[in-house]
Every structure is written in C-alpha cells, then in structure tokens.
Design a protein around this motif. Structure first.
Motif, PDB file in Angstrom:
ATOM      1  N   VAL A  45      10.949 -15.542  17.549  1.00  0.00           N
ATOM      2  CA  VAL A  45       9.480 -16.342  17.554  1.00  0.00           C
ATOM      3  C   VAL A  45       8.392 -15.221  17.811  1.00  0.00           C
ATOM      4  O   VAL A  45       7.475 -15.196  17.285  1.00  0.00           O
ATOM      5  N   ALA A  46       8.764 -14.275  18.911  1.00  0.00           N
ATOM      6  CA  ALA A  46       7.588 -13.257  19.096  1.00  0.00           C
ATOM      7  C   ALA A  46       7.378 -12.320  17.897  1.00  0.00           C
ATOM      8  O   ALA A  46       6.220 -12.145  17.572  1.00  0.00           O
ATOM      9  N   ASP A  47       8.335 -12.098  17.202  1.00  0.00           N
ATOM     10  CA  ASP A  47       8.166 -11.100  16.033  1.00  0.00           C
ATOM     11  C   ASP A  47       7.486 -11.998  14.908  1.00  0.00           C
ATOM     12  O   ASP A  47       6.518 -11.465  14.190  1.00  0.00           O
ATOM     13  N   ALA A  48       7.581 -13.412  14.811  1.00  0.00           N
ATOM     14  CA  ALA A  48       6.593 -14.311  13.965  1.00  0.00           C
ATOM     15  C   ALA A  48       5.430 -14.096  14.078  1.00  0.00           C
ATOM     16  O   ALA A  48       4.517 -14.047  13.199  1.00  0.00           O
ATOM     17  N   PHE A  49       5.137 -14.475  15.609  1.00  0.00           N
ATOM     18  CA  PHE A  49       3.735 -14.493  15.882  1.00  0.00           C
ATOM     19  C   PHE A  49       2.975 -13.001  15.714  1.00  0.00           C
ATOM     20  O   PHE A  49       2.060 -12.872  15.173  1.00  0.00           O
ATOM     21  N   GLU A  50       3.803 -11.850  16.049  1.00  0.00           N
ATOM     22  CA  GLU A  50       3.022 -10.523  15.483  1.00  0.00           C
ATOM     23  C   GLU A  50       2.791 -10.404  14.147  1.00  0.00           C
ATOM     24  O   GLU A  50       2.211  -9.457  13.718  1.00  0.00           O
ATOM     25  N   ALA A  51       3.866 -10.962  13.366  1.00  0.00           N
ATOM     26  CA  ALA A  51       3.814 -10.876  11.955  1.00  0.00           C
ATOM     27  C   ALA A  51       2.616 -11.463  11.528  1.00  0.00           C
ATOM     28  O   ALA A  51       2.025 -11.082  10.523  1.00  0.00           O
ATOM     29  N   VAL A  52       2.237 -12.634  11.839  1.00  0.00           N
ATOM     30  CA  VAL A  52       1.000 -13.319  11.704  1.00  0.00           C
ATOM     31  C   VAL A  52      -0.288 -12.703  12.253  1.00  0.00           C
ATOM     32  O   VAL A  52      -1.111 -12.455  11.278  1.00  0.00           O
ATOM     33  N   ALA A  53      -0.211 -12.219  13.110  1.00  0.00           N
ATOM     34  CA  ALA A  53      -1.397 -11.289  13.845  1.00  0.00           C
ATOM     35  C   ALA A  53      -1.777  -9.870  12.989  1.00  0.00           C
ATOM     36  O   ALA A  53      -2.718  -9.728  12.746  1.00  0.00           O
ATOM     37  N   THR A  54      -0.504  -9.286  12.518  1.00  0.00           N
ATOM     38  CA  THR A  54      -0.494  -7.985  11.851  1.00  0.00           C
ATOM     39  C   THR A  54      -1.035  -8.410  10.303  1.00  0.00           C
ATOM     40  O   THR A  54      -2.014  -7.756   9.914  1.00  0.00           O
ATOM     41  N   SER A  55      -0.582  -9.433   9.922  1.00  0.00           N
ATOM     42  CA  SER A  55      -1.057  -9.785   8.431  1.00  0.00           C
ATOM     43  C   SER A  55      -2.509 -10.328   8.290  1.00  0.00           C
ATOM     44  O   SER A  55      -3.322  -9.717   7.435  1.00  0.00           O
ATOM     45  N   LEU A  56      -2.940 -10.868   9.411  1.00  0.00           N
ATOM     46  CA  LEU A  56      -4.411 -11.200   9.692  1.00  0.00           C
ATOM     47  C   LEU A  56      -5.286  -9.859   9.831  1.00  0.00           C
ATOM     48  O   LEU A  56      -6.310  -9.636   9.179  1.00  0.00           O
ATOM     49  N   ASP A  57      -4.665  -9.011  10.750  1.00  0.00           N
ATOM     50  CA  ASP A  57      -5.559  -7.550  10.876  1.00  0.00           C
ATOM     51  C   ASP A  57      -5.466  -6.998   9.650  1.00  0.00           C
ATOM     52  O   ASP A  57      -6.608  -6.297   9.302  1.00  0.00           O
ATOM     53  N   ARG A  58      -4.481  -7.124   8.651  1.00  0.00           N
ATOM     54  CA  ARG A  58      -4.521  -6.306   7.416  1.00  0.00           C
ATOM     55  C   ARG A  58      -5.713  -7.006   6.525  1.00  0.00           C
ATOM     56  O   ARG A  58      -6.143  -6.012   5.807  1.00  0.00           O
ATOM     57  N   ARG A  59      -5.789  -8.260   6.413  1.00  0.00           N
ATOM     58  CA  ARG A  59      -6.661  -8.818   5.560  1.00  0.00           C
ATOM     59  C   ARG A  59      -8.107  -8.466   6.227  1.00  0.00           C
ATOM     60  O   ARG A  59      -9.137  -8.314   5.375  1.00  0.00           O
ATOM     61  N   ALA A  60      -8.400  -8.262   7.522  1.00  0.00           N
ATOM     62  CA  ALA A  60      -9.631  -7.889   8.057  1.00  0.00           C
ATOM     63  C   ALA A  60     -10.024  -6.660   7.593  1.00  0.00           C
ATOM     64  O   ALA A  60     -11.371  -6.411   7.574  1.00  0.00           O
ATOM     65  N   GLN A  61      -9.022  -5.688   7.441  1.00  0.00           N
ATOM     66  CA  GLN A  61      -9.610  -4.298   7.045  1.00  0.00           C
ATOM     67  C   GLN A  61     -10.174  -4.165   5.848  1.00  0.00           C
ATOM     68  O   GLN A  61     -11.442  -3.346   5.407  1.00  0.00           O
ATOM     69  N   SER A  62     -10.180  -5.270   4.809  1.00  0.00           N
ATOM     70  CA  SER A  62     -10.836  -5.266   3.439  1.00  0.00           C
ATOM     71  C   SER A  62     -11.808  -6.219   3.453  1.00  0.00           C
ATOM     72  O   SER A  62     -12.378  -6.735   2.449  1.00  0.00           O
ATOM     73  N   ALA A  63     -11.962  -7.030   4.371  1.00  0.00           N
ATOM     74  CA  ALA A  63     -13.100  -8.004   4.489  1.00  0.00           C
ATOM     75  C   ALA A  63     -14.435  -7.543   4.971  1.00  0.00           C
ATOM     76  O   ALA A  63     -14.607  -6.515   5.257  1.00  0.00           O
ATOM     77  N   THR A  64     -15.475  -8.742   4.656  1.00  0.00           N
ATOM     78  CA  THR A  64     -16.847  -8.428   5.046  1.00  0.00           C
ATOM     79  C   THR A  64     -16.856  -8.255   6.597  1.00  0.00           C
ATOM     80  O   THR A  64     -15.963  -8.711   7.042  1.00  0.00           O
ATOM     81  N   ALA A  65     -18.072  -8.088   7.130  1.00  0.00           N
ATOM     82  CA  ALA A  65     -18.247  -7.832   8.395  1.00  0.00           C
ATOM     83  C   ALA A  65     -17.969  -9.230   9.286  1.00  0.00           C
ATOM     84  O   ALA A  65     -17.122  -9.390  10.161  1.00  0.00           O
ATOM     85  N   ALA A  66     -18.628 -10.139   8.575  1.00  0.00           N
ATOM     86  CA  ALA A  66     -18.434 -11.677   9.251  1.00  0.00           C
ATOM     87  C   ALA A  66     -17.025 -12.037   8.953  1.00  0.00           C
ATOM     88  O   ALA A  66     -16.672 -12.778  10.167  1.00  0.00           O
ATOM     89  N   ALA A  67     -16.321 -11.783   7.825  1.00  0.00           N
ATOM     90  CA  ALA A  67     -14.972 -12.526   7.648  1.00  0.00           C
ATOM     91  C   ALA A  67     -13.957 -11.487   8.553  1.00  0.00           C
ATOM     92  O   ALA A  67     -13.181 -12.077   9.142  1.00  0.00           O
TER      93      ALA A  67
END
Length: 562
Positions: A45-67
């Motif tokens: 379960v911890a791996d699944a939570f971290e995978a979600v967090a990592t995926s969101l962080d990855r999306r954030a890298q190419s997003a606008t400032a507000a996003a």
C-alpha cells in the motif's frame, strides 16, 4: 429527439461537442479477504501511495505555475502521515489493502467535511488520492481526466483540483458536473480559461461517451442531441459575441461617456503576460497567495521581489492593484495557519484569514509590502495595495500605516464583509480606494458556504440582498469621495456590469477574456439606463427576477447576445 438537463451556470459561453466522461473510481469488491501478511500489505500500500505522489510530481514538472502548486499539494496529501497512518492502522487489525485504504480515506475526509470551510473542500483531494491508490492496487486505469486527443465536453460527478488545474482549453470545449458549486475550484478555473461550464447538472454522469451535447454556460442548460437549429443558433450567438467584443476599444465608458475602468484579474506572472497583451487599463486584482501556497516556509523578500517584478513589468505605466496575502480558510499556509501556534477553528471562513492573519503575523505583511515597493521601484509600474477581509476602520487605518511605512503611497481595502459595506464611508475614509469582492460578500451576506454546491442559488450575485449591500458600499464611497471597484467574477458579466455601473462602481476587474464584451455592454447603455437597471434589480424579490428586470431594460443589441 433532443432533451435538456438543467444545472447552475458558472462560466459563460456556449459549446457543442462529444461527451468524454472522467474516469470513475474502480468499484471495490463486495468482500475482501482479511490480510494475513500485515507487513507485506503495508509495504504494498505504501508503494501505491508513493507511486501516486510520484505521478503527480511528474505532471507538475510540465504544468503551469498555478497547476504545479495544485498538483504538488495533492502529492503532499498522498505522502501525508496522518492519512497513511489511518490506513496502516486498519491493515494492522486485519483489513485487506482496498478496505483499509477506503476506510482510512473516509475517516480523514469525513473529519474534514465536519470542520467545514476550507477543510470540506480539501476532502475532495483526499478522496481523489484514495481513488488513485485503489486504482493502482487493482491494476486499473488511473482515475480522473483521460488523455484527450480531440475537442470534447468533459463530464464528471466532480473534478478534483489535480484534474481541474490541468484543463486544456484547446481540447476541453465545456465542463459539465453533477456536483460542484459557484465558488468551487472548477468554476473559478473554467471562468479564467474561458471554458463554458455548468455544475449541479442532474443526470450528467449518465451521459454515454460520444453523446453530442450543447452546453449553455449562461443558463446552465445542457441539451442532449441538439438539433441543427439549436446548433446554428449557438454558433450565431458565439460569432455575434466575438463581433461585439471587438467593436469597441480603449478605456471603458458608457454610451454617454461616463468612465468605467476595465481591468484584469491575475494570479501569476504568466497571467500578467497574457493580460498585458490585451486591451485592458491595468490590473484590478493581483492575487498574491499563489506565491505562498504549498511552501513550508515564507518566501524571502528577494524571492517575492523577483516574482512581483515579473508580474508588474508587462503593464508599464498601467496601474496594478495588488491584494496582500489572503490566506486562511480555503488557503492555508503551513508556516502561518497550521501547526501548534495556530488557533483551532471550527469554521475557518469566519476565523483568522486575510488581514486578520497579517495582524497575527505582521512580519509576513511587512516583507510582502517591502518586496512590492522594491518591485514598483524597479519597474516604474504604479502599484496600489489593498488588504483583504477588512471589517473595521481601525483595521483599515493600521494597514494604511504599514503600507506607507514601506513607501507605498496608494492604499485600499477589500469590501467583502457586510460590516465593511455598511460602514464604507468610515472605512474608505482611512484609505485611498476600495474594491468589492462579490464572491465573499455573497457568502457572508447569505450565510452560505461558497464551497457547497447545493447552496449555489443563494450565492448568485443577482441576489437582491447582495446588490443592496453593494449599493450601500457605493453610497459610502461617494460620501468619502473615494473610488470603488468590483473585482469578483460578477464584474465579467456584461449585464451585471451595467447594473454595477448604475450602483456607482467606478472600475470593473475580471478575467481578461471577458473585457471586450463588457466594454460593448457599457458602450451601448447610458449611465441613466444603468441606474434604472440597478434600481429594477434591487426591487426584485429573487436573483432570477432581478436579472430579468435588468434584462428588460437592456438594449436589444445586448439582449440578443445573452
């Protein structure tokens, strides 16, 4: 045969397109076997939570400032120790991984909902993270907005902030939600992007993928399988609006020449670049909290100065009104509104927020004002600062003193609390100008939480009681000989813009894309007509009747566009 679904309009305009449903959370099994390998299950379960967090962080890298800030904040929830602890506790007692995640998420989100205000809105984020984790554990597709390859109408029960923040206006023609409200994140961002949107639309989630719908963001009507006649009518209206919006240029004024400054709302330097390239007279609201949200420590004076310089420079000699930090309630700060030194608040919307937070943390305000003064000096752009959530003359006087000490000459306050509207003459007498925030003014006037969709009707800016308070504030501004603007989203409604002008408002600030149509609306009505519209709206007994009363007095050229 076409049929209609009805909801609450939150972002104007029209669109016809094919439905794409947001990926729903995968269903949990009716019965899950208890876990026998507690440590292994916790690790999975911890791996699944971290995978979600990592995926969101990855999306954030190419997003606008507000996003980026929204995505990073959601990733922080996926790593939150309290949430994970609630899940681990259930696994320790034998619950299977899916049952444990669902139970832990429900525990945390329910406690947030019970707190109300900001916390109730954050419950959406917690559930969004839980849905993503469950999908990972099941090996199912990620929840949320699927990859979009062609223009569509996005339909969902509700959109999590992580999905709303990354909406692509080139592909999303309209947004239709079964839940949501006027003050929700989806409504605000859709309006900023110029995407027609309706919320509280019953039956929306039953629409099949690929179904053609016509969305009217002005009325909240969704027409399923629209006929050719309706499609042509909407296309004609859209073309007519574009023509009308481009017909007038230059400073805003009524048909008989009464000036009404037309300004833009911005939140980031990127917003500033876009708005400055349009025909606006400056900025009526620069929301600065984006710079602070998601940070564990307050940004330094130097960091703030650079951000403000980037936002001010594109406007040259056009004035920029900057709202100082409006944190608290729906915008918490790790270093100021949470933690051991922060007060417990059962209703954060009525607690320490806006200027009240600055009174409690004066160094935050001092640093911000100092940075704004430096940025103004570097750019030469006229900067006017205003404080949010002012309730008394003493607060206005204190804020003016702080701003003047840092070398900022033009100081104002937000009128968004009924007390400030009722005592506007006294409060505005202590500063140089005022600006009405209609979203919060409506919330406090009607005792209706702006984040609760079922109360959307009470938050309609056409509510006569809210208009009465606006009129009282305008009367106070005239008596104090101070200008009064409106910077809530209602300023971007062309019909409401006429009413606000009739009430005595001297400037209107909105999403830059709405300025053209508002300029047209003002230019086709005299000040006398605007005053008649305002009086008729205030005399009505409901928001719907108030709008209808104003519309009856509107010029045919504007009525045909609405």
């Amino acid at each position: 045969m076409s049929r209609e679904l009805h909801g609450v309009p939150v972002s104007p305009g029209w669109a016809v397109g094919k439905v794409v449903q947001v990926t729903a959370p995968p269903p949990l099994p009716a019965h899950e076997e208890p876990t026998t390998a507690v440590d292994a299950t916790k690790a999975r379960v911890a791996d699944a939570f971290e995978a979600v967090a990592t995926s969101l962080d990855r999306r954030a890298q190419s997003a606008t400032a507000a996003a980026r800030d929204v995505l990073q904040a959601t990733a922080m929830i996926a790593r939150d120790k309290t949430l994970r602890g609630a899940v681990d506790e259930r696994i320790s007692t034998g619950s299977g991984p899916l049952t444990a995640v669902a139970g832990g998420v429900e525990q945390i989100s329910s406690s947030f909902i019970a707190l109300g205000g900001y916390f109730a809105d954050r419950a959406i984020d917690v559930r969004d993270v839980g849905n993503r984790v469950v999908a990972r554990l099941l090996g199912a597709p990620d929840t949320g907005v699927p990859p979009l390859t062609e223009p569509c109408v996005l339909v969902a029960h509700d959109l999590a902030p992580a999905d709303t923040a990354t909406l692509n206006s080139d592909l999303v023609q309209a947004v239709v939600l079964a839940a949501g409200g006027r003050g929700g994140h989806t409504a605000i961002i859709a309006a900023q992007l110029g995407i027609p949107a309706a919320v509280q639309v019953a039956g929306a989630t039953a629409l099949a993928r690929g179904t053609v719908v016509a969305v009217d963001g002005d009325t909240g009507t969704v027409t399923v399988d629209p006929d050719d006649e309706l499609r042509e009518a909407l296309q004609h209206k859209a073309a007519a609006r574009m023509t009308a919006a481009s017909r007038h240029t230059g400073p805003g004024r009524t048909k008989d020449g009464h000036p009404v400054a037309l300004l833009a709302n911005i939140g980031t330097p990127q917003d500033a670049q876009i708005a400055a390239a349009t025909d606006v007279e400056g900025v009526g609201l620069f929301r600065t909290e984006v710079l602070f949200l998601g940070h564990h420590a307050a940004p330094t004076v130097e960091e703030q100065t650079e951000i403000y310089r980037e936002a001010l420079a594109p406007f040259g000699d056009r004035p920029v009104v900057v709202r100082t930090l409006d944190a608290g309630a729906d915008k918490p700060l790790d270093f100021a509104t949470t933690g051991e030194t922060a007060p417990e608040e059962s209703n954060p919307a009525l607690g320490v927020r806006g200027l009240r937070l600055s009174l409690r943390n004066p160094d935050l305000l001092t640093d911000q004002l100092r940075a704004l003064a430096r940025a103004a000096e570097l750019t030469g752009t006229p900067v006017r600062v205003m404080a949010p959530m002012v309730s008394t003359t003493a607060e206005a006087t204190w804020f003016a003193e702080q701003a003047h000490e840092q070398g900022l000459a033009s100081v104002g306050v937000m009128i968004e609390v009924p007390a400030a509207a009722l005592r506007a003459e006294n409060i505005l007498g202590a500063v140089d100008f005022g600006s009405v925030g209609t979203n919060d003014l409506a919330q406090y006037t009607m005792a209706a939480d702006r984040t609760l969709g079922p109360l959307a009707e009470l938050l309609d800016p056409w509510q006569p009681a809210t208009l009465d308070l606006l009129a009282r504030a305008a009367d106070g501004a005239r008596a104090a000989d101070r200008p009064l603007g409106v910077c809530g989203e209602s300023a971007g409604d062309p019909l409401m813009a006429c009413v606000l002008t009739g009430l005595g408002v001297s400037s209107l600030s909105m999403t830059a894309g709405r300025v053209g149509l508002v300029r047209f609306a003002l230019g086709t009505h005299t000040l006398a007509t605007c005053r008649e519209m305002a009086s008729a709206a205030r005399a009505a007994d409901s928001a719907l009747l108030a709008r209808e009363a104003a519309l009856r007095l509107a010029d045919d050229t504007l009525r045909d566009l609405l």
